[in-house]
Write an enzyme that holds these catalytic residues in place. Structure first.
Site, mmCIF file in Angstrom:
data_model
loop_
_atom_site.group_PDB
_atom_site.id
_atom_site.type_symbol
_atom_site.label_atom_id
_atom_site.label_comp_id
_atom_site.label_asym_id
_atom_site.label_seq_id
_atom_site.Cartn_x
_atom_site.Cartn_y
_atom_site.Cartn_z
ATOM 1 N N ASP A 73 0.817 -1.212 0.000
ATOM 2 C CA ASP A 73 0.000 0.000 0.000
ATOM 3 C C ASP A 73 0.854 1.267 0.000
ATOM 4 O O ASP A 73 0.667 2.153 0.810
ATOM 5 C CB ASP A 73 -0.905 -0.064 1.247
ATOM 6 C CG ASP A 73 -1.896 1.074 1.318
ATOM 7 O OD1 ASP A 73 -2.471 1.422 0.280
ATOM 8 O OD2 ASP A 73 -2.079 1.613 2.422
ATOM 9 N N ASN B 208 7.046 -7.279 6.806
ATOM 10 C CA ASN B 208 5.772 -6.673 7.191
ATOM 11 C C ASN B 208 4.626 -7.580 6.771
ATOM 12 O O ASN B 208 4.467 -7.882 5.582
ATOM 13 C CB ASN B 208 5.582 -5.310 6.543
ATOM 14 C CG ASN B 208 4.264 -4.650 6.966
ATOM 15 O OD1 ASN B 208 4.064 -4.369 8.140
ATOM 16 N ND2 ASN B 208 3.368 -4.439 6.008
ATOM 17 N N GLU B 209 3.855 -8.016 7.740
ATOM 18 C CA GLU B 209 2.619 -8.766 7.500
ATOM 19 C C GLU B 209 2.768 -9.958 6.573
ATOM 20 O O GLU B 209 1.992 -10.105 5.617
ATOM 21 C CB GLU B 209 1.517 -7.827 6.985
ATOM 22 C CG GLU B 209 1.181 -6.725 7.968
ATOM 23 C CD GLU B 209 -0.075 -5.938 7.581
ATOM 24 O OE1 GLU B 209 -0.551 -6.091 6.449
ATOM 25 O OE2 GLU B 209 -0.575 -5.187 8.441
ATOM 26 N N ASN C 145 -0.257 -5.347 13.792
ATOM 27 C CA ASN C 145 -0.992 -4.406 12.944
ATOM 28 C C ASN C 145 -2.467 -4.796 13.027
ATOM 29 O O ASN C 145 -2.826 -5.903 12.603
ATOM 30 C CB ASN C 145 -0.513 -4.496 11.492
ATOM 31 C CG ASN C 145 0.940 -4.072 11.320
ATOM 32 O OD1 ASN C 145 1.586 -3.618 12.261
ATOM 33 N ND2 ASN C 145 1.460 -4.212 10.109
ATOM 34 N N TYR D 138 -6.695 -3.497 12.668
ATOM 35 C CA TYR D 138 -7.586 -2.460 12.133
ATOM 36 C C TYR D 138 -9.067 -2.611 12.488
ATOM 37 O O TYR D 138 -9.922 -2.283 11.669
ATOM 38 C CB TYR D 138 -7.408 -2.366 10.613
ATOM 39 C CG TYR D 138 -6.106 -1.663 10.259
ATOM 40 C CD1 TYR D 138 -6.028 -0.270 10.294
ATOM 41 C CD2 TYR D 138 -4.963 -2.384 9.936
ATOM 42 C CE1 TYR D 138 -4.837 0.378 10.000
ATOM 43 C CE2 TYR D 138 -3.761 -1.738 9.641
ATOM 44 C CZ TYR D 138 -3.720 -0.357 9.679
ATOM 45 O OH TYR D 138 -2.541 0.302 9.392
ATOM 46 N N TYR E 204 -11.121 -1.549 8.985
ATOM 47 C CA TYR E 204 -11.373 -2.548 7.936
ATOM 48 C C TYR E 204 -12.451 -3.556 8.332
ATOM 49 O O TYR E 204 -12.937 -4.299 7.506
ATOM 50 C CB TYR E 204 -10.076 -3.267 7.552
ATOM 51 C CG TYR E 204 -9.126 -2.364 6.774
ATOM 52 C CD1 TYR E 204 -9.553 -1.734 5.603
ATOM 53 C CD2 TYR E 204 -7.838 -2.130 7.207
ATOM 54 C CE1 TYR E 204 -8.718 -0.897 4.895
ATOM 55 C CE2 TYR E 204 -6.982 -1.294 6.499
ATOM 56 C CZ TYR E 204 -7.426 -0.678 5.340
ATOM 57 O OH TYR E 204 -6.602 0.153 4.636
ATOM 58 N N GLU F 117 0.620 -0.840 14.044
ATOM 59 C CA GLU F 117 -0.300 -0.186 13.102
ATOM 60 C C GLU F 117 -1.714 -0.276 13.639
ATOM 61 O O GLU F 117 -2.143 -1.330 14.112
ATOM 62 C CB GLU F 117 -0.286 -0.858 11.709
ATOM 63 C CG GLU F 117 0.898 -0.501 10.854
ATOM 64 C CD GLU F 117 0.778 -1.031 9.419
ATOM 65 O OE1 GLU F 117 -0.357 -1.141 8.904
ATOM 66 O OE2 GLU F 117 1.829 -1.338 8.831
ATOM 67 N N TRP G 15 -0.748 4.206 12.641
ATOM 68 C CA TRP G 15 -0.508 4.333 11.202
ATOM 69 C C TRP G 15 -1.240 5.548 10.708
ATOM 70 O O TRP G 15 -2.453 5.585 10.871
ATOM 71 C CB TRP G 15 -1.009 3.076 10.489
ATOM 72 C CG TRP G 15 -0.585 2.967 9.067
ATOM 73 C CD1 TRP G 15 -1.366 3.103 7.965
ATOM 74 C CD2 TRP G 15 0.740 2.667 8.605
ATOM 75 N NE1 TRP G 15 -0.617 2.912 6.835
ATOM 76 C CE2 TRP G 15 0.677 2.650 7.197
ATOM 77 C CE3 TRP G 15 1.979 2.449 9.229
ATOM 78 C CZ2 TRP G 15 1.794 2.400 6.409
ATOM 79 C CZ3 TRP G 15 3.080 2.193 8.444
ATOM 80 C CH2 TRP G 15 2.979 2.169 7.039
ATOM 81 N N LYS H 179 -4.522 7.884 6.518
ATOM 82 C CA LYS H 179 -4.491 7.560 7.949
ATOM 83 C C LYS H 179 -3.486 8.426 8.703
ATOM 84 O O LYS H 179 -3.247 8.222 9.892
ATOM 85 C CB LYS H 179 -4.187 6.070 8.163
ATOM 86 C CG LYS H 179 -5.311 5.169 7.635
ATOM 87 C CD LYS H 179 -5.152 3.733 8.069
ATOM 88 C CE LYS H 179 -6.222 2.862 7.418
ATOM 89 N NZ LYS H 179 -6.010 2.670 5.972
HETATM 90 C C1 GCB Z 1 -1.331 -2.376 6.539
HETATM 91 C C2 GCB Z 1 -0.039 -2.165 5.852
HETATM 92 C C3 GCB Z 1 0.194 -0.708 5.484
HETATM 93 C C4 GCB Z 1 -1.091 -0.097 4.965
HETATM 94 C C5 GCB Z 1 -2.144 -0.161 6.040
HETATM 95 C C6 GCB Z 1 -3.496 0.402 5.568
HETATM 96 O O1 GCB Z 1 -1.551 -3.338 7.202
HETATM 97 O O2 GCB Z 1 1.064 -2.666 6.574
HETATM 98 O O3 GCB Z 1 1.213 -0.644 4.517
HETATM 99 O O4 GCB Z 1 -0.918 1.210 4.508
HETATM 100 O O5 GCB Z 1 -2.354 -1.485 6.413
HETATM 101 O O6 GCB Z 1 -3.786 1.555 5.847
HETATM 102 O O7 GCB Z 1 -4.234 -0.322 4.912
#
Ligand code: GCB
Length: 600
Positions: A167, A414-415, A469, A471, A475, A509, A554, A573
């Site tokens: 991303d 990462n992830e 991380n 959300y 999400y 994140e 983030w 974000k």
């Molecule tokens: C994530 C990623 C990051 C993205 C973020 C998002 O998990 O590591 O690169 O920018 O989510 O905002 O979707």
């Protein structure tokens, strides 16, 4: 040899460092015909391109901005006569993602990996006292067997297009400074340090690698220039009585000076600033100088208007001021190692960095806005080739950054999709092969995506501490369902708490896309009010678990991504806008972070 040397260039009585930044000739090479057509010595009808910069956002037409394939940079440079008898090189801070270097038409070397430096040894290709020509053929395609991972597709009109599995925009070009360097034939190739500290004494164990059998002399000076310790030999100890330690947000730097001495004559010298401090993970604590530290900070990007991913000292100055203003003490170099100047700056400001290799996109489902594949990433037939590049870049990152007091830990990915069995052999190898690279043995980790929980991840034994991380509130379980998001987060953390895993967790994140200036009472998603409510929700949760040892929302600032139906001119974000002005959430975080003690 010079080509393995990653020391940052310096100018002193024995070494010379000249920047080759400025305007270069530039040309796209969609048919990959440049090499056959003599482009190594001159481009036909080139345009002018600034260096360092990403080429993309300068253009006003879309095909040029999105250009994927081969492209060339070329510049004349003068080599002074006094370089005679030295090794001469051109050092590229970064070329995204792979490059081939030619000097005066002669091919010198290739390099893969768009976020780490490399030097072309041009000693035998140059003419002294004359103009010479350097040409760089770069390729910015994305592939599954390369870092960062993605695909390159060809549209029906024949144009190639990069499809990142990550991303951030695939900004390309010579994103960091280019240096013309000259060093002695017998030279210092590398050095490293480890530390033991107490309140009244510090010991710096050093080791020097040299392309020479000359004697090694080392000294350490304080910030006033007073020499506080000396030693001789390629390995040894510098003992400092009553040291001033490097502390988080209270940095103190000593200067280490290394000399090669042959028959009483100095033949090379290298100086660098180091900080006296130790790093350790003990139980649930992250310790700096044996004292617990709670991380407050951000995930970031090297990203700004006009020049894309170019390293810009001006942006870095602003970002560090914003971090200090808001009460941050740390950041993650998401999702790639940053320019060396960022680490020097953080050394000076007392900021801790989790240094991340560009291993991102190692998960098919995470690329869901790109139509992810229904397969574990680690089952792919690209894995062996990818691994070679991955470990290569881990090696270079650690070699490049190991002497920075600011570097707290290494993030090796990462992830990644760690919930599949096929991830286990991959990470076994990665953690084994990287175990001895850092003389300081800093903690190693990777971030765990939402799908990789205490219950589902098969790779929890590898990290020394966990980066999560998460959300909820964005999400999934978003908007009016955020209370369920909080409940889910607590349920997951309760599982960690009940487990016998005795390691810290840092939230690396979490966040909400927020359009600056959009206000709504009561809040809705995308409003400045909602971003604060989401942060408040996470902070309530963090405050309930003492094994959570850091919070890095983030992102520090809005940044550019590939266009898509989830992104309104990039990822929003940011706690700050892309031009580095505060959203309302910045004032909220500032209040919280300035009231949390360092050892919270
Ligand atoms: C994530 C990623 C990051 C993205 C973020 C998002 O998990 O590591 O690169 O920018 O989510 O905002 O979707």
């Amino acid at each position: 040899t010079m080509e393995k040397d990653l020391l940052y260039p310096v100018t002193n009585a024995y070494r010379e460092d000249q920047k080759l930044d400025g305007l270069w000739d530039f040309k796209f090479d969609p048919a990959s015909e440049g090499e056959a057509n003599g482009w190594p010595t001159g481009l036909e009808d080139p345009i002018k391109m600034p260096v360092p910069a990403s080429f993309n956002d300068f253009f006003t037409d879309k095909d040029a901005r999105e250009y994927t394939g081969d492209f060339w940079y070329l510049k004349k440079f003068f080599v002074p006569n006094y370089f005679e008898g030295k090794k001469v090189g051109i050092r590229f801070g970064a070329a995204t993602h792979r490059a081939k270097i030619f000097v005066n038409g002669q091919e010198i070397r290739s390099h893969e990996g768009g976020f780490l430096p490399f030097t072309a040894d041009i000693t035998d290709a140059i003419k002294l006292g004359e103009d010479n020509v350097v040409a760089v053929k770069i390729n910015n395609e994305l592939h599954r067997d390369a870092l960062p991972a993605g695909d390159t597709i060809t549209l029906k009109n024949g144009k190639k297009m990069a499809k990142p599995f990550f991303d951030f925009y695939n900004y390309s070009g010579l994103n960091r400074s280019v240096h013309l360097v000259a060093i002695p034939k017998e030279n210092i190739e590398d050095y490293s340090t480890t530390y033991e500290v107490s309140n009244d004494q510090a010991t710096v164990h050093y080791s020097v690698e040299a392309d020479s059998n000359a004697d090694v002399k080392v000294s350490l000076a304080d910030e006033d220039g007073h020499v506080v310790a000396t030693a001789t030999g390629a390995e040894g100890d510098l003992v400092v009585e009553n040291p001033t330690l490097w502390q988080v947000r209270d940095a103190y730097l000593y200067t280490i000076k290394i000399k090669l001495v042959q028959g009483g004559t100095v033949v090379d010298e290298y100086s660098d600033e180091i900080g006296l401090r130790t790093i350790e993970i003990k139980g649930h604590q992250i310790l700096v100088n044996h004292k617990p530290v709670y991380l407050k900070g951000f995930g970031r990007h090297e990203d700004s208007i006009y020049a894309g991913r170019a390293f810009d000292l001006n942006v870095e100055r602003r970002d560090l001021n914003l971090m200090k203003w808001i009460g941050a003490n740390s950041y993650r170099s998401s999702h790639y190692p940053y320019d060396e100047q960022a680490y020097k700056f953080a050394d000076r400001e007392g900021i801790l960095i989790t240094d991340e290799v560009p291993a991102v996109g190692f998960k098919m489902a995470a690329a869901s806005f790109l139509g992810g594949l229904d397969q574990s990433f680690f089952d792919g037939d690209w894995i062996d080739d990818l691994y070679k590049k991955h470990i290569d870049q881990v090696k270079d990152m650690i070699k490049r950054d190991k002497n920075h007091p600011s570097v707290l830990a290494w993030s090796l990915c990462n992830e990644p999709d760690t919930s599949s069995d096929s991830a286990v052999p991959y990470f076994t190898k990665l953690f084994n092969d990287s175990a001895d690279l850092d003389p300081e043995k800093r903690p190693r980790t990777f971030t765990l995506n939402e799908d990789d929980t205490f219950e589902t991840s098969k790779c929890l034994k590898f990290p020394d501490f966990y980066l999560l991380n998460r959300y909820p509130g964005w999400y999934h379980k978003w908007g009016y369902e955020i209370s369920d998001g909080e409940a889910g987060l607590r349920a997951e953390l309760d599982e960690w708490q009940k487990s016998d895993i005795d390691k810290p967790i840092v939230f690396s994140e979490y966040g909400a896309d927020t359009e600056p200036g959009l206000h709504k009472l009561p809040s809705i998603m995308w409003s400045e009010e909602y971003q604060i409510e989401l942060l408040e929700m996470f902070n309530r949760v963090f405050d309930s678990y003492d094994f959570i040892r850091g919070e890095q929302p983030w992102n520090l600032a809005d940044f550019q991504t590939v266009e898509g139906n989830m992104r309104v001119n990039g990822n929003k974000k940011g706690i700050f806008t892309r031009d580095r002005q505060p959203k309302a959430a910045a004032f909220y975080l500032r209040k919280r972070w300035n009231s949390l003690p360092l050892d919270y």
